[in-house]
Design a protein around this motif. Structure first.
Motif, PDB file in Angstrom:
ATOM      1  N   LEU A  36       0.830  -1.210   0.000  1.00  0.00           N
ATOM      2  CA  LEU A  36       0.000   0.000   0.000  1.00  0.00           C
ATOM      3  C   LEU A  36       0.864   1.259   0.000  1.00  0.00           C
ATOM      4  CD1 LEU A  36      -2.887   1.261   0.288  1.00  0.00           C
ATOM      5  CD2 LEU A  36      -2.481   1.225   2.766  1.00  0.00           C
ATOM      6  N   THR A  37       1.933   1.248   0.772  1.00  0.00           N
ATOM      7  CA  THR A  37       2.720   2.470   0.968  1.00  0.00           C
ATOM      8  C   THR A  37       3.895   2.601   0.009  1.00  0.00           C
ATOM      9  OG1 THR A  37       3.974   1.329   2.720  1.00  0.00           O
ATOM     10  CG2 THR A  37       2.096   2.680   3.406  1.00  0.00           C
ATOM     11  N   ARG A  38       4.401   1.476  -0.510  1.00  0.00           N
ATOM     12  CA  ARG A  38       5.605   1.540  -1.340  1.00  0.00           C
ATOM     13  C   ARG A  38       5.481   0.829  -2.680  1.00  0.00           C
ATOM     14  NH1 ARG A  38       9.821  -1.042   2.351  1.00  0.00           N
ATOM     15  NH2 ARG A  38      11.154  -0.735   0.537  1.00  0.00           N
ATOM     16  N   GLY A  39       4.317   0.179  -2.917  1.00  0.00           N
ATOM     17  CA  GLY A  39       4.150  -0.580  -4.152  1.00  0.00           C
ATOM     18  C   GLY A  39       3.997   0.304  -5.371  1.00  0.00           C
ATOM     19  N   ARG A  40       4.277  -0.271  -6.522  1.00  0.00           N
ATOM     20  CA  ARG A  40       4.087   0.439  -7.787  1.00  0.00           C
ATOM     21  C   ARG A  40       2.646   0.328  -8.227  1.00  0.00           C
ATOM     22  NH1 ARG A  40       8.870  -1.858 -10.152  1.00  0.00           N
ATOM     23  NH2 ARG A  40      10.556  -0.366  -9.908  1.00  0.00           N
ATOM     24  N   ILE A  41       2.034   1.447  -8.575  1.00  0.00           N
ATOM     25  CA  ILE A  41       0.653   1.456  -9.030  1.00  0.00           C
ATOM     26  C   ILE A  41       0.516   0.575 -10.283  1.00  0.00           C
ATOM     27  CG2 ILE A  41      -1.214   2.922  -9.926  1.00  0.00           C
ATOM     28  CD1 ILE A  41      -0.562   3.262  -6.918  1.00  0.00           C
ATOM     29  N   GLY A  42      -0.536  -0.235 -10.292  1.00  0.00           N
ATOM     30  CA  GLY A  42      -0.779  -1.122 -11.427  1.00  0.00           C
ATOM     31  C   GLY A  42      -0.116  -2.481 -11.316  1.00  0.00           C
ATOM     32  N   GLU A  43       0.702  -2.689 -10.280  1.00  0.00           N
ATOM     33  CA  GLU A  43       1.431  -3.952 -10.150  1.00  0.00           C
ATOM     34  C   GLU A  43       0.638  -4.979  -9.350  1.00  0.00           C
ATOM     35  OE1 GLU A  43       5.265  -4.639 -10.929  1.00  0.00           O
ATOM     36  OE2 GLU A  43       4.275  -3.462 -12.460  1.00  0.00           O
ATOM     37  N   THR A  44       0.959  -6.248  -9.606  1.00  0.00           N
ATOM     38  CA  THR A  44       0.450  -7.365  -8.804  1.00  0.00           C
ATOM     39  C   THR A  44       1.605  -7.948  -8.003  1.00  0.00           C
ATOM     40  OG1 THR A  44      -1.321  -7.934 -10.332  1.00  0.00           O
ATOM     41  CG2 THR A  44      -0.519  -9.701  -8.915  1.00  0.00           C
ATOM     42  N   TYR A  45       1.353  -8.230  -6.730  1.00  0.00           N
ATOM     43  CA  TYR A  45       2.377  -8.781  -5.842  1.00  0.00           C
ATOM     44  C   TYR A  45       1.899 -10.112  -5.288  1.00  0.00           C
ATOM     45  CZ  TYR A  45       4.415  -4.133  -6.061  1.00  0.00           C
ATOM     46  OH  TYR A  45       4.963  -2.965  -6.513  1.00  0.00           O
ATOM     47  N   LEU A  46       2.772 -11.115  -5.320  1.00  0.00           N
ATOM     48  CA  LEU A  46       2.455 -12.419  -4.741  1.00  0.00           C
ATOM     49  C   LEU A  46       3.067 -12.513  -3.343  1.00  0.00           C
ATOM     50  CD1 LEU A  46       1.539 -12.923  -7.604  1.00  0.00           C
ATOM     51  CD2 LEU A  46       2.693 -15.137  -7.555  1.00  0.00           C
ATOM     52  N   ILE A  47       2.233 -12.899  -2.372  1.00  0.00           N
ATOM     53  CA  ILE A  47       2.669 -12.977  -0.972  1.00  0.00           C
ATOM     54  C   ILE A  47       2.646 -14.453  -0.551  1.00  0.00           C
ATOM     55  CG2 ILE A  47       2.231 -12.256   1.397  1.00  0.00           C
ATOM     56  CD1 ILE A  47       0.657  -9.866   0.254  1.00  0.00           C
ATOM     57  N   GLY A  48       3.793 -14.959  -0.142  1.00  0.00           N
ATOM     58  CA  GLY A  48       3.878 -16.331   0.351  1.00  0.00           C
ATOM     59  C   GLY A  48       4.921 -16.403   1.450  1.00  0.00           C
ATOM     60  N   ALA A  49       4.940 -17.535   2.143  1.00  0.00           N
ATOM     61  CA  ALA A  49       5.859 -17.662   3.276  1.00  0.00           C
ATOM     62  C   ALA A  49       6.845 -18.816   3.103  1.00  0.00           C
ATOM     63  CB  ALA A  49       5.073 -17.889   4.562  1.00  0.00           C
ATOM     64  N   ASP A  50       6.764 -19.485   1.951  1.00  0.00           N
ATOM     65  CA  ASP A  50       7.594 -20.670   1.748  1.00  0.00           C
ATOM     66  C   ASP A  50       7.397 -21.634   2.911  1.00  0.00           C
ATOM     67  OD1 ASP A  50       9.271 -22.193   0.240  1.00  0.00           O
ATOM     68  OD2 ASP A  50      11.132 -21.273   0.942  1.00  0.00           O
ATOM     69  N   GLY A  51       6.122 -21.770   3.320  1.00  0.00           N
ATOM     70  CA  GLY A  51       5.804 -22.592   4.493  1.00  0.00           C
ATOM     71  C   GLY A  51       4.892 -23.747   4.138  1.00  0.00           C
ATOM     72  N   GLU A  52       5.342 -24.607   3.213  1.00  0.00           N
ATOM     73  CA  GLU A  52       4.492 -25.732   2.799  1.00  0.00           C
ATOM     74  C   GLU A  52       4.458 -26.803   3.904  1.00  0.00           C
ATOM     75  OE1 GLU A  52       5.799 -27.196  -0.944  1.00  0.00           O
ATOM     76  OE2 GLU A  52       4.848 -25.566  -2.049  1.00  0.00           O
TER      77      GLU A  52
END
Length: 251
Positions: free
Chosen positions: A235-251
């Protein structure tokens, strides 16, 4: 990264739900000076107790529907940003009755985007990794921002549709929007229908936990605190129009 965006007054839709309420707590605890208006319909999955005890001068609850355009006209002006968590989110429920999923996830997103367009408000859209479909069990690949959408349930297809609306409103109307697709969340305030709380309560009640299918499904799990910090960063530092994937590498 773009310049830092510093909102002072944000709306969090679905802020009494599991992931949304954790985000509200995160903002209150980590972002002094930010006021949060929680907009929540208080369906079965929304519980005002999830945000009880937070300072009243910083968190205000508005009970209402994101599909209510007149309500949005009343509350959106004066806010810097909308962070959109509100969603019908239980896959099994979407198979039994898809209609609420279409209304909340598709029409609700449309109404919020129109309000952001009307009042020039920054918009962040919280989505799911389920829009990408499934990977084979032994597939070393990972979903990326370039992975084609392949939703399989009514729930994931309505979330995919809402993601596409966000992209279209950004491109067509210049809405200042970002999207994040996150893996499975766990943590405080989670509804007992979800996988981890259900298994834990079954064990506590002496009921044998239920496996789905052959029990070989693999999921990536992330704690809501980590998800919240990622959303705030976008929200505060992302680029407008971008998609971000959030994961934890916690399978």
């Amino acid at each position: 990264m773009s310049d830092t965006f510093e909102p002072a007054n944000i709306i969090v839709t679905g802020g009494c739900g599991f992931i949304g309420s954790n985000f509200v707590h995160y903002v209150v605890n980590n972002c002094p000076g930010v006021h949060v208006t929680v907009l929540d319909k208080l369906t079965y999955a929304g519980n005002p107790e999830n945000i009880a005890g937070l300072p009243e001068d910083r968190v205000e609850l508005v009970v209402g529907d994101i599909c209510d355009a007149e309500l949005l006209d009343r509350i959106v002006p004066g806010h810097d940003a909308i962070v959109h968590y509100a969603a019908e989110s239980h896959n099994d429920n979407s198979i039994a009755d898809p209609e609420p999923f279409l209304r909340t996830n598709v029409e609700g997103t449309f109404r919020l985007l129109e309000a952001c367009r009307k009042y020039d408000v920054r918009y962040h859209h919280v989505s799911t990794d389920e829009v990408y479909g499934d990977l084979a069990l032994d597939d070393p690949a990972r979903f990326t921002e370039e992975t084609p959408y392949h939703p399989s349930s009514p729930y994931s297809s309505t979330k995919a549709a809402s993601d596409m609306l966000v992209r279209a409103w950004h491109r067509t109307y210049g809405i200042r929007a970002t999207i994040s697709n996150c893996s499975n969340n766990y943590g405080p305030y989670q509804h007992v229908e979800k996988f981890i709380p259900r298994q834990v309560t079954n064990i506590l009640c002496g009921i044998r936990p239920k496996l789905y299918g052959d029990g070989k499904n693999v999921r990536d799990w992330i704690h809501t605190e980590d998800h919240s910090s990622a959303v705030w960063t976008i929200l505060t530092r992302g680029r407008i129009g971008e998609t971000y994937l959030i994961g934890a590498d916690g399978e």
